[in-house]
Design a protein around this motif. Structure first.
Motif, PDB file in Angstrom:
ATOM      1  N   ILE A  66       0.845  -1.204   0.000  1.00  0.00           N
ATOM      2  CA  ILE A  66       0.000   0.000   0.000  1.00  0.00           C
ATOM      3  C   ILE A  66       0.872   1.243   0.000  1.00  0.00           C
ATOM      4  O   ILE A  66       0.672   2.169  -0.791  1.00  0.00           O
ATOM      5  N   ALA A  67       1.874   1.237   0.875  1.00  0.00           N
ATOM      6  CA  ALA A  67       2.714   2.437   1.017  1.00  0.00           C
ATOM      7  C   ALA A  67       3.443   2.734  -0.289  1.00  0.00           C
ATOM      8  O   ALA A  67       3.447   3.876  -0.772  1.00  0.00           O
ATOM      9  N   LEU A  68       4.024   1.693  -0.877  1.00  0.00           N
ATOM     10  CA  LEU A  68       4.764   1.901  -2.120  1.00  0.00           C
ATOM     11  C   LEU A  68       3.845   2.392  -3.237  1.00  0.00           C
ATOM     12  O   LEU A  68       4.175   3.316  -3.982  1.00  0.00           O
ATOM     13  N   THR A  74       1.251   9.172  -5.837  1.00  0.00           N
ATOM     14  CA  THR A  74       1.536  10.578  -5.567  1.00  0.00           C
ATOM     15  C   THR A  74       2.471  11.133  -6.627  1.00  0.00           C
ATOM     16  O   THR A  74       2.269  12.217  -7.165  1.00  0.00           O
ATOM     17  N   ALA A  75       3.505  10.338  -6.904  1.00  0.00           N
ATOM     18  CA  ALA A  75       4.477  10.802  -7.890  1.00  0.00           C
ATOM     19  C   ALA A  75       3.799  11.005  -9.256  1.00  0.00           C
ATOM     20  O   ALA A  75       4.015  12.016  -9.923  1.00  0.00           O
ATOM     21  N   ALA A 192      -1.485  18.700  -3.714  1.00  0.00           N
ATOM     22  CA  ALA A 192      -2.206  17.973  -2.670  1.00  0.00           C
ATOM     23  C   ALA A 192      -3.454  17.315  -3.251  1.00  0.00           C
ATOM     24  O   ALA A 192      -3.778  16.163  -2.926  1.00  0.00           O
ATOM     25  N   VAL A 193      -4.117  18.029  -4.120  1.00  0.00           N
ATOM     26  CA  VAL A 193      -5.346  17.493  -4.681  1.00  0.00           C
ATOM     27  C   VAL A 193      -5.060  16.278  -5.557  1.00  0.00           C
ATOM     28  O   VAL A 193      -5.761  15.268  -5.495  1.00  0.00           O
ATOM     29  N   TRP A 194      -4.002  16.394  -6.332  1.00  0.00           N
ATOM     30  CA  TRP A 194      -3.679  15.243  -7.179  1.00  0.00           C
ATOM     31  C   TRP A 194      -3.256  14.060  -6.332  1.00  0.00           C
ATOM     32  O   TRP A 194      -3.551  12.911  -6.655  1.00  0.00           O
ATOM     33  N   THR A 195      -2.583  14.335  -5.233  1.00  0.00           N
ATOM     34  CA  THR A 195      -2.241  13.253  -4.332  1.00  0.00           C
ATOM     35  C   THR A 195      -3.509  12.628  -3.772  1.00  0.00           C
ATOM     36  O   THR A 195      -3.656  11.395  -3.761  1.00  0.00           O
ATOM     37  N   ALA A 196      -4.419  13.478  -3.323  1.00  0.00           N
ATOM     38  CA  ALA A 196      -5.661  12.967  -2.753  1.00  0.00           C
ATOM     39  C   ALA A 196      -6.395  12.115  -3.777  1.00  0.00           C
ATOM     40  O   ALA A 196      -6.911  11.036  -3.451  1.00  0.00           O
ATOM     41  N   SER A 197      -6.405  12.561  -5.016  1.00  0.00           N
ATOM     42  CA  SER A 197      -7.142  11.763  -5.990  1.00  0.00           C
ATOM     43  C   SER A 197      -6.386  10.472  -6.290  1.00  0.00           C
ATOM     44  O   SER A 197      -6.982   9.468  -6.674  1.00  0.00           O
ATOM     45  N   GLY A 198      -5.060  10.500  -6.097  1.00  0.00           N
ATOM     46  CA  GLY A 198      -4.302   9.258  -6.204  1.00  0.00           C
ATOM     47  C   GLY A 198      -4.716   8.278  -5.122  1.00  0.00           C
ATOM     48  O   GLY A 198      -4.865   7.075  -5.373  1.00  0.00           O
TER      49      GLY A 198
END
Ligand SMILES: Nc1ncnc2c1ncn2[C@@H]1O[C@H](COP(=O)(O)OP(=O)(O)O)[C@@H](O)[C@H]1O
Ligand SMILES: [Mg+2]
Lengths: 295, 378, 283
Positions: A66-68, A74-75, A192-198
């Motif tokens: 999950i973490a990876l 995110t990337a 942040a938003v793109w991370t959240a959607s990730g």
């Protein structure tokens, strides 16, 4: 009419509708802040599920996987934002949409080039046993998915209500120029938003992957989310949820009661037709008040 | 400034610029470079290629190119000129293909040219129905609603046996192509047939986009409110755009089925095909007739080129799976690159290249032969 | 101009047009709000035929909303609009051109992808009678009609000194030029009523003077009645016959430039606050 059967179908539909909402929320997050209908959401979901499965199949423990995967998502989100959307800022929304269509092709291709095209099973450790509640059979998996979705919506709500970034997000969604003027960093918020959607893509990808198997067709769940968005509005999380429930219920009921009359297989379009019919009556969607165009 | 005679016809020698171009006034009309280019292209396409081309060239490249270019042309009317995005083009190709199939099957006495026209009209009618939401919806809402056409039509041809003469999963094999007693079922014949249809339709489309109605469509695209205020019939124009566009895409579907594949199934007209047509228009250039052709050429040629390239570079590693995935990636990258770097597409790219070459040539000519140089440059 | 009160009342027996002289436009008790914002609050006034009528007021006063209501882009909550002898609760935008009304917009509303000439000629497209097929085939009637429209468009380009930009895509032109193109598009149909929403915003002094002249000619020689929203008080005072002043959606003054200059309410609410308006342009 057999009411308990009807209820069963309805509840099943509502629960699978939650799964649609889950995908739709990913769209809403991006749309609200950047005005982009991110067609690549489905591809992201596929990528997340495929990456997670492939990592765990190679012996990585669940949480490490999950973490990876989360790190990868995110990337990718940041990369898309930087390389594709930023150069296109100020372009008409439809151009941005087409760009995300291009992105979805790239991600789909890359995901399968990287991890192969075979179908992977994904076991989240939840049995799909039917559970009887009040005489109605309900799938435990569906219940679990609904619970996860509910938790995620609650989490997002808290995030946007109480964190700095979240407040920034809402400011940007309301009025990007004003947000910029008061010194909010659009960069950070968009990232942040793109991370959240990730994250949303990962969660949705895992649940959908467990349901359908992890394969190319997973990215097509994006097509399930679109009518939900049309119904609920592209910019409303509440709309995504209610819209998802409606679409899920309509689809299942139509499939069970109308499908046999016309040869089945109508779930591919019934949601679209239903959403269209609804829009023709209420062009502003479920919750939206149609804004008057300023001239 | 007060000497304004708006009602009087403008005298031919009024001080202001005259509408007749200087070349035309000289009595002898000199053809424009565009006309020359098109004439040359047509001469090569009709006269030369059939003599020298190989079967592979016709079957794998030129005929699908023609069909896709025509579909691109159709979508360009709707999206490029009228500004309404459609994600359901393949559905109208399917309607055209299946309509022509049924017409030739059930009304064999009709000449095939009539079949094509009728198939186009059927597609136009279906397009009108699915264009109705455009009267109330805009932008993404409209784009998503066109997906209804995509999925519904595909489903109908799959499920309703009548359309495919009860063939399982809707697969149909069309009768061999013959027009006015002339058998055109060879590679060259089918190519020439496609070329003729495309030429005629392109001519009509060119006339249309150049007409006041064409300008009105563009006006609608650029500013719907202003278009309404100046009295353009916005609703009618939108429906017209849907109908004409669907007609042309339907005819493209006929070519796809009768000239190119000859055996088609509903799954061949899926969402990916719709996207392909959209990509043709984006890569080629929105609101450009040339664009549809340039885009289609790229879309047809690049997978073949990629396959060749992959084979040469990677050999056995480059299997069909890898090929398909890399095609997807490259296609996606192409779209993104064009949207960012050249939103006006290949058409604009070509223009710029041409201007540069022409500029160089002129400079070169005037340096080599200072007096006659300016005459030679185009 | 047929907007005489003697013809109009049968359409709307309960409402009487507020003024006795023939008017090109009358609004009666217009109110309009957006959510909590009141854009117009019971605004009534008339525009006489052949008049240049200015509407002024600070930003957000409701001037644009007024024009938008008159052109049917906004639907008023209450009140009526009288145009060309008809009374409307909501003006049908599609019929504006047929009613002889044209307008320009505060923010440019041009057809960016079209050339200047095409933009202007588009203002006449609603008059064309030939159908699509006739146009595509190129029937003589269609060709003649079109040539005629383009001749008129060319004449307007000459009038507004736009010949040099004739074939340029309008999106590539400087702002001031685009503003003039929009005016040309509005004028080409020879409107009876011309609504101008800040046509001089962002223009240099010379450009403003030129445009002022054009507006006068449009009224004097082309017979257009003009409603003009403008911030430059100097221009407004010199050009208009009567001025209506809006503030917070209310009509707080209405009269000749002289009367407005001396109207205490106007001075308090508007001229006093933004005193620099006298000096030039107030945004
Ligand atoms: N389409 C709209 N939607 C929401 N509010 C609007 C709209 N148009 C105008 N308003 C509001 O109405 C008020 C009057 O605006 P406007 O008529 O544009 O003023 P002016 O043209 O005098 O500057 C302002 O508060 C503005 O924010
Ligand atoms: Mg204004």
């Amino acid at each position: 009419m057999d009411w308990s059967f009807f209820t069963e179908v309805l509840v099943g539909g509502l629960l699978s509708g939650v799964m649609y909402s889950l995908v739709a929320i990913g769209f809403v997050l991006i749309y609200k802040t950047s005005g982009v209908l991110n067609f690549a959401q489905g591809a992201l979901l596929l990528f997340a599920a495929l990456t997670f499965v492939s990592l765990t199949e190679r012996g990585l423990p669940f949480w490490a996987g999950i973490a990876l995967t989360l790190a990868a998502m995110t990337a990718i989100g940041a990369l898309i934002e930087r390389t594709v959307l930023r150069p296109l800022v100020n372009q008409p929304p439809i151009t941005l949409f087409m760009a995300t269509l291009g992105v979805s092709y790239v991600i789909e291709g890359a995901a399968q080039l990287l991890w192969g095209t075979q179908v992977h099973g994904l076991d989240l450790g939840i049995d799909d046993l039917p559970l009887e509640i009040g005489g109605v059979l309900i799938s435990t998996f569906d219940l679990f998915a609904a619970a996860v979705a509910g938790a995620m919506v609650a989490g997002l709500t808290l995030f946007f209500r109480y964190t700095r970034i979240g407040l920034g997000f809402r400011a940007v969604a309301d009025d990007p120029l004003a947000a910029l003027a008061v010194g909010l960093s659009l960069d950070r918020i968009w990232t942040a938003v793109w991370t959240a959607s990730g994250v949303v893509a990962l969660v949705a990808g895992l649940l959908w992957g467990a349901r359908l198997g992890v394969q190319f067709s997973l990215s097509l769940v994006v097509l399930k989310a679109l009518p939900v968005l049309v119904l609920g509005g592209f910019d409303s999380i509440a709309g995504a949820i209610v819209g998802g429930l409606i679409v899920g219920a309509v689809e299942k009921l139509a499939e069970v009661y109308a499908g046999p009359l016309v040869g089945g297989g109508i779930e591919g379009w019934i949601a679209y037709v239903a959403a269209l019919g609804f829009l023709l009556i209420r062009p502003a969607g479920l919750f939206g008040a149609k804004p008057v165009e300023r001239v | 400034m007060t000497d304004l005679a708006l009602d009087k016809p403008v005298p031919p020698n009024a001080a202001g610029p005259n509408r007749t171009a200087p070349t035309a006034r000289r009595g002898m009309v000199r053809p424009s470079p565009t006309a020359l280019g098109v004439g040359l292209l047509l001469a090569v396409a009709f006269g030369l290629l059939p003599l020298v081309g190989s079967e592979y060239l016709f079957d794998a490249i030129l005929t699908p190119f023609l069909a896709l270019a025509l579909a691109g042309l159709g979508l360009n009317i709707l999206t490029g000129y009228a500004g309404q995005v459609s994600l359901g083009s393949a559905a109208f190709m399917a309607v055209g293909a299946y309509a022509a199939f049924n017409l030739s099957l059930r009304l064999p006495e009709l000449p095939f040219v009539v079949d094509i026209l009728l198939a186009g009209l059927v597609a136009a009618a279906v397009g009108l129905v699915f264009g109705l939401p455009s009267l109330r919806l805009r932008g993404f809402y409209l784009a998503v609603s066109t997906l209804a056409a995509q999925f519904f039509v595909q489903w109908v041809f799959n499920k309703v046996g009548w359309f495919s003469n009860n063939s399982p999963s809707g697969i149909v094999t069309v009768p061999p192509l013959s027009v006015a007693g002339l058998a055109l079922d060879g590679s060259v014949g089918r190519y020439l047939f496609g070329l003729s249809v495309v030429s005629v339709v392109t001519l009509v489309v060119w006339r249309l986009v150049d007409s006041p109605t064409g300008r009105a469509l563009a006006a609608l695209r650029d500013h719907e409110t202003a278009a309404r205020v100046i009295g353009l019939p916005v609703l009618r124009l939108k429906l017209l755009a849907f109908a004409v566009s669907s007609f042309i895409i339907g005819v493209a579907g006929v070519l796809w089925a009768f000239a190119y594949l000859r055996t088609v199934e509903p799954a061949g007209f899926n969402l990916d095909r719709s996207f392909q047509i959209l990509f043709i228009v984006i890569i080629g250039g929105l609101a450009s007739l040339r664009g549809a052709f340039l885009g289609a050429a790229l879309i047809v040629v690049f997978p073949l080129a990629l396959a060749r390239l992959g084979e040469t570079l990677l050999g056995g590693l480059f299997d069909s799976g890898v090929l398909e995935m890399s095609q997807r990636i490259v296609l996606g990258l192409l779209i993104i690159a064009f949207l960012i770097a050249e939103p006006a597409g290949l058409s604009a790219l070509l223009d710029r290249l041409w201007h540069r070459i022409a500029g160089r040539l002129t400079a070169l000519c005037s340096r080599l032969c200072p007096r006659s140089g300016s005459n030679r440059s185009v | 101009m047929t907007a005489t009160p003697s013809e109009a009342p049968h359409l709307q027996p309960s409402a009487t047009q507020p003024q006795a002289a023939p008017s090109a436009l009358a609004v009666d008790g217009l109110s309009l709000s957006f959510g909590g914002v009141t854009a117009l609050n019971g605004v009534s006034f008339t525009v006489a035929v052949g008049e240049i009528r200015a509407v002024i007021g600070p930003n957000g006063a409701g001037k644009s909303s007024l024009l938008n209501a008159v052109s049917g882009l906004y639907r008023p909550d209450s009140g009526r609009v009288w145009l060309g002898g008809h009374s409307f609760a909501a003006v049908p935008t599609d019929r504006l051109a047929a009613l002889g009304v044209s307008r320009t917009f505060q923010n440019l509303a041009l057809f960016k992808g079209l050339s200047v000439l095409d933009n202007v000629a588009a203002g006449l497209t609603h008059r064309l009678r030939a159908g699509v097929l006739a146009q595509v085939i190129g029937l003589p009637t269609a060709r003649r009609e079109r040539a005629d429209a383009y001749d008129r468009a060319e004449a307007l380009l000459a009038f507004l000194h736009l010949e040099d930009a004739r074939d340029r895509p309008v999106g590539t032109l400087p702002y001031g030029v685009q503003k003039r193109v929009e005016l040309a598009r509005a004028l080409v149909a020879r409107p009876r009523l011309l609504l101008l929403d800040e046509p001089m915003a962002g223009m240099t002094l010379t450009e403003k003077q030129e445009l002022t002249g054009c507006i006068r000619v449009a009224r004097d020689d082309l017979g257009a009645t003009i409603v003009l929203i403008e911030h430059d008080i100097g221009v407004v005072m010199g050009l208009s016959d009567r001025i209506a002043v809006l503030d917070y959606g209310r009509l707080i003054g209405d009269g000749t430039p002289e009367a407005i200059r001396n109207n205490q309410a106007v001075i308090d609410a508007y001229l006093g606050v933004a005193h620099d308006l006298e000096a030039g342009e107030g945004i």
